[in-house]
Motif scaffolding. Structure first.
Motif, short mmCIF file in Angstrom:
data_model
loop_
_atom_site.label_atom_id
_atom_site.label_comp_id
_atom_site.label_asym_id
_atom_site.label_seq_id
_atom_site.Cartn_x
_atom_site.Cartn_y
_atom_site.Cartn_z
N GLY A 147 0.74 -1.09 0.13
CA GLY A 147 -0.03 0.14 0.41
C GLY A 147 0.78 1.35 -0.32
N HIS A 148 0.39 2.49 -0.95
CA HIS A 148 1.12 3.79 -0.08
C HIS A 148 1.08 4.08 1.22
CE1 HIS A 148 0.75 4.89 -4.15
NE2 HIS A 148 -0.72 4.34 -4.34
N ILE A 149 0.96 3.39 1.85
CA ILE A 149 1.05 4.02 3.49
C ILE A 149 2.34 3.24 3.97
CG2 ILE A 149 0.46 4.41 5.48
CD1 ILE A 149 -2.28 5.71 4.77
N GLY A 150 3.11 3.47 4.82
CA GLY A 150 4.30 3.13 5.48
C GLY A 150 5.63 3.55 5.33
N ASP A 151 6.37 2.96 5.61
CA ASP A 151 8.45 3.00 5.01
C ASP A 151 8.35 2.03 4.18
OD1 ASP A 151 8.43 4.24 7.86
OD2 ASP A 151 8.79 2.07 9.09
N ASP A 152 9.59 2.73 3.23
CA ASP A 152 10.20 2.39 3.22
C ASP A 152 10.51 0.87 2.56
OD1 ASP A 152 10.75 4.46 1.13
OD2 ASP A 152 12.38 4.97 1.74
N LEU A 153 11.23 -0.60 1.38
CA LEU A 153 11.57 -1.66 1.62
C LEU A 153 12.20 -0.66 0.45
CD1 LEU A 153 8.58 -4.02 1.20
CD2 LEU A 153 10.15 -3.72 2.87
N ALA A 154 13.45 -1.22 1.00
CA ALA A 154 14.72 -1.09 0.25
C ALA A 154 15.55 -2.13 0.18
CB ALA A 154 15.74 -0.01 1.61
N GLU A 155 15.19 -3.18 0.88
CA GLU A 155 16.11 -4.77 0.07
C GLU A 155 15.10 -5.11 0.03
OE1 GLU A 155 19.22 -5.66 1.71
OE2 GLU A 155 19.07 -3.26 2.53
N LEU A 156 15.19 -5.94 -0.81
CA LEU A 156 14.70 -6.99 -2.04
C LEU A 156 13.96 -8.43 -0.73
CD1 LEU A 156 17.26 -8.04 -5.03
CD2 LEU A 156 14.75 -6.69 -5.15
N THR A 157 12.59 -7.73 -1.34
CA THR A 157 11.35 -8.84 -0.62
C THR A 157 10.76 -9.74 -1.66
OG1 THR A 157 11.31 -7.11 0.66
CG2 THR A 157 9.70 -8.29 0.77
N PRO A 158 10.84 -11.19 -1.41
CA PRO A 158 9.98 -11.94 -2.47
C PRO A 158 8.48 -11.06 -1.78
CG PRO A 158 12.04 -13.11 -0.84
CD PRO A 158 11.93 -11.89 -0.23
N LEU A 159 7.92 -11.82 -3.06
CA LEU A 159 6.60 -12.04 -3.63
C LEU A 159 6.24 -13.37 -2.38
CD1 LEU A 159 5.87 -11.30 -6.96
CD2 LEU A 159 4.57 -9.91 -5.45
N ALA A 160 5.10 -12.51 -1.31
CA ALA A 160 5.15 -13.77 -0.29
C ALA A 160 3.95 -14.52 -1.02
CB ALA A 160 4.30 -13.28 0.87
N ASP A 161 4.30 -16.26 -0.21
CA ASP A 161 3.23 -17.58 -0.72
C ASP A 161 1.91 -16.74 -1.10
OD1 ASP A 161 3.20 -20.02 -1.34
OD2 ASP A 161 1.81 -20.03 0.31
N SER A 162 1.01 -15.98 0.26
CA SER A 162 0.32 -15.52 0.58
C SER A 162 -1.00 -14.95 -0.60
CB SER A 162 -0.11 -14.66 1.18
OG SER A 162 0.46 -13.75 1.78
N MET A 163 0.65 -14.38 -1.10
CA MET A 163 -0.25 -13.22 -2.42
C MET A 163 -0.39 -13.97 -4.44
SD MET A 163 2.05 -9.98 -1.69
CE MET A 163 3.03 -9.40 0.07
N GLN A 164 0.75 -15.13 -3.87
CA GLN A 164 0.87 -16.01 -5.44
C GLN A 164 -0.10 -16.51 -5.09
OE1 GLN A 164 4.97 -17.65 -6.27
NE2 GLN A 164 5.51 -16.74 -4.53
N GLN A 165 -0.73 -17.16 -3.60
CA GLN A 165 -2.21 -18.15 -3.72
C GLN A 165 -3.06 -18.04 -4.28
OE1 GLN A 165 -2.68 -21.34 -2.91
NE2 GLN A 165 -0.47 -21.93 -2.29
N ALA A 166 -3.28 -16.26 -3.18
CA ALA A 166 -4.16 -15.29 -4.12
C ALA A 166 -4.47 -14.98 -5.33
CB ALA A 166 -4.32 -14.23 -3.73
N LEU A 167 -3.34 -14.79 -5.91
CA LEU A 167 -3.65 -14.46 -7.42
C LEU A 167 -4.22 -15.98 -8.57
CD1 LEU A 167 -3.28 -12.99 -9.77
CD2 LEU A 167 -0.79 -13.31 -9.79
N ALA A 168 -3.45 -16.80 -7.79
CA ALA A 168 -3.55 -18.46 -8.96
C ALA A 168 -5.15 -18.48 -8.53
CB ALA A 168 -3.17 -18.91 -7.53
N HIS A 169 -5.73 -17.99 -7.31
CA HIS A 169 -7.37 -18.78 -7.11
C HIS A 169 -8.03 -17.43 -7.82
CE1 HIS A 169 -7.36 -22.03 -4.13
NE2 HIS A 169 -5.98 -21.28 -3.14
N LEU A 170 -7.76 -16.32 -8.48
CA LEU A 170 -7.69 -14.97 -8.48
C LEU A 170 -8.12 -15.68 -10.38
CD1 LEU A 170 -9.20 -12.87 -8.92
CD2 LEU A 170 -7.07 -11.71 -8.95
N LEU A 171 -6.82 -16.29 -10.82
CA LEU A 171 -6.44 -16.64 -12.36
C LEU A 171 -8.20 -18.08 -12.32
CD1 LEU A 171 -2.83 -16.13 -13.14
CD2 LEU A 171 -4.71 -15.48 -13.77
#
Length: 859
Positions: A147-171
């Motif tokens: 989301g727009h609100i929050g601190d920077d993420l300057a270190e590489l952060t993997p797409l969480a498994d939960s996000m991948q699962q949610a996209l898969a079920h959306l598809l």
């Protein structure tokens, strides 16, 4: 602009990259641009520089903002595909997101679009095309990564498994259809922002079962889970689930909420529980029970308001079923809840767009434990269902834990934190429970400083959300004590100030004003609770309408950090007079309206000039309720004010006169300044107000001074530039412009919303002048009980200071002269310099009262 020349030469990534089936035809990554839905009014373009490298199966992307931070809009990287029917597909990769604006960052989403919507987007940054993830005809769904609100993420952060699962079920919901799946990066802030995407790829994903995964998430070294450990070691899942259920049923500490035996259920609760058997359920409460299609569709929306679906996934029905079960012991309620549980978990993996906003996850983190406690001993609860529920609870904690999803600085942040804290406290058997608790409590303590201003106002500057956040802090403190953590004294000192905020804004009848997204509920019970908790007789006095405690030694109040200023004649007499002048010193975010300098007037038991309320959170109705012209303030060229903070010049409370003076640069090159003088009732003079609006700048403009009255009727007299409400019952209000040159008086359509989704027509009057700036309006506001106004005569008098206002108000037994200038200086009503003044005499000229405002404003 995009450096994308190598894209066309890449070998295409196939949609079955991780599957055994034969690869589909090549599908190259494509680049598109879209402006934000408010682009026409806000300006800006998605002018990121986009650099793509590497092979498409491991796409590397860098997005860099212009030096002046002008990027406003979305960049989308997508692939076309026909969604397979035999496997789940998703996007994987890692990302960073950095902004030069504190507490803000670019927004990242995974989206599924129709091919037509994709083709309608621009291929160059300066595109007229709009990207709107809320347009369900074009965007079939979206998964929020950041989301727009929050601190920077300057270190590489993997797409969480939960996000991948949610996209898969959306598809999966689009199986057999051609779609475009994409990563969307959106800039909004006018700050310099950068995003990197690494190893971006589309591939297959194995389905997951929370009931299986929960056995890996528990701390099986705990003695009470020894039987579970033994079964897991033996690779006997059914035995492990059975042992787990037995362990929780035997547990004595902590005592789960909702497990305290029989409960009392209202007829309405029983009705809601019984309605679930006909698939009639509640989403957003204002719409009542709605029939949901079978098989039960958790993405269902009976209308156009997305709030219904989101709140549907907060599970009011589950709570009703739990209460009905505790009241009756009827197993049908347990069986129905289990049917809903299985259906929901199957359709809603973490990240699902219609159910996994972080606010819903936080609400469920608080709401599910009492439901679980109610049904834990039910014979209908199977070991597998129990493991499924615990696994889903662990999913909620894992979803709320990452810093990238924490909505710091808003009520969402507190709801998320309290949900995480609740899960960590009630379920210590999880291996990560201590991390959940510690992280949540650190966030809660931090939010006390970030969300609560020194004067006690919650930063969103709405009375309803203020009370909601206060309640969350109190619950967090009580839950912390249950876990052996004693909040520091400073924690409770700030909470005490939150009660002061509610007291300062309370009206004589105990109701609260409705700035922004608020409703006019009573604050008395909250003030009673605060008075007892903090041993405050003044809060107790206001909360009990004077039956207990001690009255405050003052009447007028100010919140110097929020920027709310109140004039009043009484704390508890419903016949008292009250005016709130909104000089908000900050922008409160999405729940605040562009309504700087507005007023809310209450008199004789009635709010005569109520704020508009929110009506809806989305769509045209939202825009109509939140626009500047819908509030009791000044509007330039029928446009909305910007979000710049207002500034206080003076606030004074004297026995004969109250005075406030504030300004805002709400329009480019134009300053609006509003002064309010309250001639307090005394010596036979009734209470009345004089409102002076000055607009300085250049050019020809249409300036409107709007007054939105309570529901009822109104009469206008264009000759005298006067409007008067004509309600048969309750109080009424007379409004008269005293500086009438070039002013027209017009009745305009208006509405007020005292509850969500409900609007009620009300009369409004608009004083309008078209001409060159500077412009000035001087307006008399005369509230009165009954149908006949007191016989006052008000007129402007000449004054040697060109920017000052001098007027005379005459009535039976008194004659007032009032003065208001822009600075403290010489004035005609006395020898001492003043910014504002009142002089009241009787018909013989004898001085009755005098007031001079010359002191600097409060902090």
């Amino acid at each position: 602009m995009a450096r994308w020349a190598t894209c066309t030469s890449w070998a295409a990534l196939t949609v079955s990259a991780c599957a055994a089936a034969a690869p589909a035809p090549p599908a190259p990554w494509e680049l598109r641009y879209g402006r934000t839905v408010d682009a026409a009014s806000s300006g800006g373009w998605p002018t990121y520089t986009v650099t793509c490298q590497g092979p498409p199966e491991r796409l590397q992307v860098d997005l860099t903002d212009e030096a002046n931070g002008a990027a406003r809009g979305s960049v989308l990287l997508g692939q076309r595909l026909t969604v397979p029917t035999d496997r789940l597909l998703t996007i994987s990769g890692a990302y960073t997101a950095v902004s030069t604006q504190a507490d803000r960052r670019p927004r990242l989403e995974l989206v599924v679009l129709t091919p037509a919507a994709w083709d309608a987007l621009g291929q160059e940054p300066r595109t007229p095309s709009i990207f709107n993830n809320g347009d369900r005809a074009a965007c079939l769904g979206s998964i929020s990564v950041l989301g727009h609100i929050g601190d920077d993420l300057a270190e590489l952060t993997p797409l969480a498994d939960s996000m991948q699962q949610a996209l898969a079920h959306l598809l999966r919901r689009q199986a057999g259809r051609e779609v475009v799946v994409a990563v969307a990066i959106t800039g909004l802030h006018g700050a310099v922002e950068t995003v990197t995407l690494r190893d971006l790829q589309l591939g297959a994903l194995a389905p997951r079962d929370p009931a299986v995964e929960v056995l890996r998430q528990l701390d099986l070294a705990r003695p009470e889970l020894a039987a579970v450990q033994q079964a897991v070691t033996a690779n006997d899942q059914p035995a492990a689930w059975a042992a787990l259920l037995a362990a929780y049923r035997a547990r004595r500490e902590p005592v789960l909420p909702g497990s305290g035996g029989r409960a009392t259920a209202s007829a309405r609760t029983i009705e809601e529980a019984d309605a679930t058997f006909q698939s009639r359920l509640i989403g957003q409460g204002s719409y009542g029970l709605q029939e949901v299609p079978l098989p039960l569709d958790w993405s269902f929306n009976p209308g156009q308001d997305p709030e219904w679906t989101w709140q549907f996934n907060r599970h009011s029905a589950w709570q009703a079923l739990a209460t009905a079960y505790r009241a009756t012991g009827d197993e049908k309620y347990a069986r129905r809840w289990l049917e809903l549980l299985r259906s929901w978990v199957e359709q809603n993996p973490p990240g699902t767009p219609w159910s996994w906003r972080t606010i819903e996850a936080g609400i469920r983190g608080q709401g599910w434990p009492p439901v679980y406690g109610a049904f834990l001993q039910s014979p209908s609860l199977t070991p597998h269902d129990h493991a499924l529920l615990l696994g889903a609870l662990a999913d909620h904690a894992a979803y709320l834990l990452p810093a990238g999803r924490f909505s710091s600085g808003s009520n969402w942040g507190m709801i998320e934190s309290q949900g995480l804290f609740s899960l960590g406290t009630w379920f210590p058997e999880f291996r990560d429970a201590a991390t959940w608790r510690t992280t949540a409590w650190q966030r809660i303590e931090g939010e006390l400083d970030r969300q609560v201003l020194p004067d006690g106002a919650q930063v969103e500057l709405t009375t309803g959300y203020h009370l909601g956040v206060l309640d969350l802090f109190l619950k967090a403190a009580d839950l912390a004590k249950l876990g052996g953590v004693e909040p520091q004294p400073a924690f409770f000192q700030r909470l005490e100030r939150m009660y002061d905020y509610s007291a300062c804004l309370s009206k004589p009848d105990g109701s609260q004003p409705m700035p922004g997204d608020s409703w006019p509920g009573s604050v008395r019970s909250a003030l009673v609770a605060g008075g007892r908790r903090f041993n405050r007789p003044d809060l107790l006095y206001i909360g009990t309408a004077g039956r207990e405690g001690t009255a405050p030694s003052y009447l007028d109040t100010h919140l110097p950090d929020a920027g709310y200023y109140v004039m009043r004649t009484s704390w508890t007499d419903p016949q008292g007079i009250y005016l709130l002048h909104d000089i908000a010193h900050r922008w409160g975010g999405g729940h605040q309206h562009p309504d700087a300098l507005q007023i809310d007037l209450y008199a004789y038991g009635t709010t005569l000039l109520p704020d508009t309320g929110s009506y809806l959170y989305y769509g045209p109705g939202r825009a109509a309720a939140s626009r500047t012209a819908a509030h009791n303030t000044v509007c330039l060229d029928e446009a909305n004010q910007n979000t710049s903070a207002a500034r206080l010049h003076a606030f004074a409370s004297l026995p004969a006169l109250s005075f406030s003076d504030g300004e805002q640069t709400g329009y480019p090159g134009v300053t609006t300044r509003r002064q309010v003088l309250f001639a307090r009732p005394d010596h036979g003079a009734p209470p009345y107000f004089v409102v002076i609006d000055r607009l300085t700048g250049s050019g020809e403009h249409t300036v409107d001074q709007s007054w939105h009255c309570r529901p009822g009727t109104i009469a206008l007299d264009p000759a005298t530039r006067t409007a008067r409400t004509t309600n048969a019952t309750g109080a009424n209000l007379l409004l008269q412009t005293l500086d009438p040159a070039g002013v027209t008086v017009e009745a305009v359509d208006s509405f007020v919303s005292f509850s969500y989704t409900v609007q009620e027509p009300r009369p409004a009057v608009r004083f309008r002048r078209r001409g060159a700036l500077p412009q000035r309006f001087v307006t008399l506001l005369l509230p009165y009980p009954g149908a006949t106004p007191p016989p006052l005569v008000a007129r402007l008098l000449p004054t040697p200071q060109p920017d000052a206002v001098l007027l005379e108000v005459t009535g039976p037994g008194f004659r007032d002269q009032l003065y208001a200038g822009l600075t403290v200086g010489p004035q005609p009503l006395g020898a001492a310099p003043a910014r504002a003044a009142l002089r009241r005499v009787d018909p013989s000229g004898k001085l009755l009262a005098e007031a001079l405002v010359g002191a600097p404003p409060p902090r």
